[in-house]
Design a protein around this motif. Structure first.
Motif, short mmCIF file in Angstrom:
data_model
loop_
_atom_site.label_atom_id
_atom_site.label_comp_id
_atom_site.label_asym_id
_atom_site.label_seq_id
_atom_site.Cartn_x
_atom_site.Cartn_y
_atom_site.Cartn_z
N GLU A 64 0.81 -1.22 0.00
CA GLU A 64 0.00 0.00 0.00
C GLU A 64 0.84 1.27 0.00
N GLN A 65 2.16 1.13 0.12
CA GLN A 65 3.05 2.29 0.04
C GLN A 65 4.18 2.00 -0.95
N PRO A 66 3.83 1.79 -2.21
CA PRO A 66 4.87 1.48 -3.21
C PRO A 66 5.76 2.69 -3.47
N VAL A 67 6.98 2.41 -3.87
CA VAL A 67 7.92 3.49 -4.16
C VAL A 67 7.64 4.02 -5.56
N ALA A 68 7.95 5.29 -5.77
CA ALA A 68 7.85 5.88 -7.09
C ALA A 68 9.06 5.45 -7.92
N GLY A 69 8.83 5.11 -9.17
CA GLY A 69 9.91 4.61 -10.02
C GLY A 69 9.92 3.09 -10.02
N THR A 70 11.10 2.50 -10.18
CA THR A 70 11.23 1.05 -10.26
C THR A 70 11.47 0.45 -8.88
N ALA A 71 10.68 -0.56 -8.53
CA ALA A 71 10.87 -1.30 -7.29
C ALA A 71 11.02 -2.78 -7.63
N TYR A 72 11.76 -3.50 -6.79
CA TYR A 72 12.02 -4.92 -7.01
C TYR A 72 11.42 -5.72 -5.85
N TYR A 73 10.67 -6.76 -6.20
CA TYR A 73 10.00 -7.58 -5.21
C TYR A 73 10.56 -9.00 -5.25
N ARG A 74 10.71 -9.59 -4.05
CA ARG A 74 11.23 -10.95 -3.96
C ARG A 74 10.37 -11.74 -2.97
N LEU A 75 10.03 -12.96 -3.37
CA LEU A 75 9.23 -13.86 -2.54
C LEU A 75 10.13 -14.93 -1.95
N ILE A 76 10.00 -15.16 -0.63
CA ILE A 76 10.78 -16.18 0.05
C ILE A 76 9.82 -17.10 0.79
N LYS A 82 3.78 9.79 -10.49
CA LYS A 82 2.65 10.69 -10.26
C LYS A 82 2.40 10.74 -8.76
N THR A 83 3.15 11.60 -8.07
CA THR A 83 3.16 11.55 -6.61
C THR A 83 2.48 12.74 -5.94
N GLY A 104 3.09 30.78 2.96
CA GLY A 104 3.46 29.59 2.22
C GLY A 104 2.37 28.54 2.27
N PHE A 105 2.68 27.36 1.74
CA PHE A 105 1.71 26.26 1.70
C PHE A 105 2.45 24.93 1.84
N THR A 106 1.71 23.88 2.14
CA THR A 106 2.28 22.54 2.32
C THR A 106 1.86 21.63 1.17
N VAL A 107 2.84 20.98 0.57
CA VAL A 107 2.58 19.99 -0.48
C VAL A 107 2.63 18.60 0.15
N THR A 108 1.63 17.78 -0.12
CA THR A 108 1.59 16.40 0.37
C THR A 108 1.75 15.45 -0.81
N LEU A 109 2.73 14.56 -0.72
CA LEU A 109 3.00 13.59 -1.77
C LEU A 109 2.55 12.21 -1.32
N GLY A 110 2.14 11.38 -2.28
CA GLY A 110 1.74 10.02 -1.98
C GLY A 110 2.87 9.04 -2.22
N GLY A 111 2.82 7.89 -1.56
CA GLY A 111 3.83 6.86 -1.74
C GLY A 111 5.10 7.17 -0.97
N VAL A 112 6.12 6.33 -1.20
CA VAL A 112 7.43 6.51 -0.58
C VAL A 112 8.32 7.26 -1.55
N ILE A 113 8.88 8.39 -1.14
CA ILE A 113 9.66 9.24 -2.02
C ILE A 113 11.12 8.78 -1.99
N THR A 114 11.61 8.25 -3.11
CA THR A 114 13.00 7.80 -3.19
C THR A 114 13.86 8.77 -4.00
N THR A 115 13.24 9.56 -4.86
CA THR A 115 13.95 10.55 -5.68
C THR A 115 13.26 11.89 -5.52
N PRO A 116 13.99 12.97 -5.21
CA PRO A 116 13.36 14.29 -5.06
C PRO A 116 12.58 14.69 -6.31
N VAL A 117 11.43 15.32 -6.09
CA VAL A 117 10.58 15.81 -7.18
C VAL A 117 10.83 17.30 -7.35
#
Length: 260
Positions: free
Chosen positions: A150-162, A183-184, A197-210
């Motif tokens: 429910e909190q996927p990273v923006a960009g490419t993520a790698y998943y592994r099943l064990i 699209k964050t 000023g104002f506050t921007v709220t982004l969705g997901g986990v931010i791994t690269t600055p926007v």
């Protein structure tokens, strides 16, 4: 030297390094050389636990000068004694319409199965556990499983099943790559803006600055910068007149901002 590596489901399970004597045993590998090493030899794999259930063997060579090369990769069905704990089918990971990532897999055989762990990485290394799914057991001939990130990273993520047995042994399955569009940007608060000023709220986990740009309605840039956290305050000059402004982000989004 020969370097021999055994794999299961694309994951390395065991490695042995074999020198060039006439005959020798290295761990679980016995090597018998022919007349000279240019003519090759025979590799015999013992029935140690590491080499059971291997479905691919990769051969490499290494000379005295540090040169390393690939000889051959062989895929085959493992000669298995006993029963595999889990026979896996339909293993996949996909982006859902709501932006979450769903990891799905099915089994047609379960024996001594305890649970599954789902791991995620943004670099295809240094995986982190993000979920656990308990085994349904061997009563059914077919079991379906899924896990929602429910909190996927923006960009490419790698998943592994064990998969883990009841006795603590585990087996890793192939790594799946999932691309989530950047699209964050979700919201601006307050809007209209009445303060400094104002506050921007982004969705997901931010791994690269926007990156963002604030422009007036005519397209003239007022300010620019980067957003590197899920919530970030963006200041406005007190001299900025009231009116309509556009906040644009590097992932292609545009939001109208009112200044009072």
């Amino acid at each position: 030297q020969y370097i021999v590596r055994g794999y299961r489901n694309g994951v390395e399970q065991v490695t042995e390094t074999v020198d060039f004597p006439t005959s020798a045993t290295y761990g679980s590998v016995t090597y018998t050389r022919n007349v000279n090493y240019y003519l090759g030899g025979t590799l015999n794999f013992s029935s140690t636990a590491e080499w059971k259930n291997i479905d691919e063997v990769r051969f490499y060579w290494n000379d005295n000068f540090g040169m390393v090369g690939t000889l051959k990769s062989i895929d085959f069905e493992p000669a298995i004694t006993g029963t595999l704990p889990v026979k896996l089918l339909d293993y996949k990971a996909d982006i859902q319409p709501n932006g979450f990532v769903k990891v799905q897999w099915s089994t047609t055989q379960e024996n001594n199965n305890s649970h599954f762990l789902i791991e995620r990485s943004v670099s295809n290394s240094n995986f982190t556990v993000i979920g656990r799914v308990e085994a349904k057991g061997a009563e059914a001939n077919h079991n379906d499983y899924s896990f929602i990130d429910e909190q996927p990273v923006a960009g490419t993520a790698y998943y592994r099943l064990i998969q883990y047995d009841l006795d603590g042994r585990s087996e890793s399955y192939k790594i799946l790559a999932v691309e989530k569009p950047l699209k964050t940007l979700l919201s601006i608060y307050p809007n209209p803006v009445t303060g400094n000023g104002f506050t921007v709220t982004l969705g997901g986990v931010i791994t690269t600055p926007v990156r963002y740009t604030l422009s007036n309605i005519a397209g003239k840039m007022i300010s620019q910068g980067t957003i590197s956290s899920q919530q970030q305050f963006i200041p406005l000059s007190s001299a900025l007149p009231g009116g309509t402004y556009i906040l644009s982000t590097s992932d292609g989004q545009r939001i109208k901002l009112l200044r009072r």
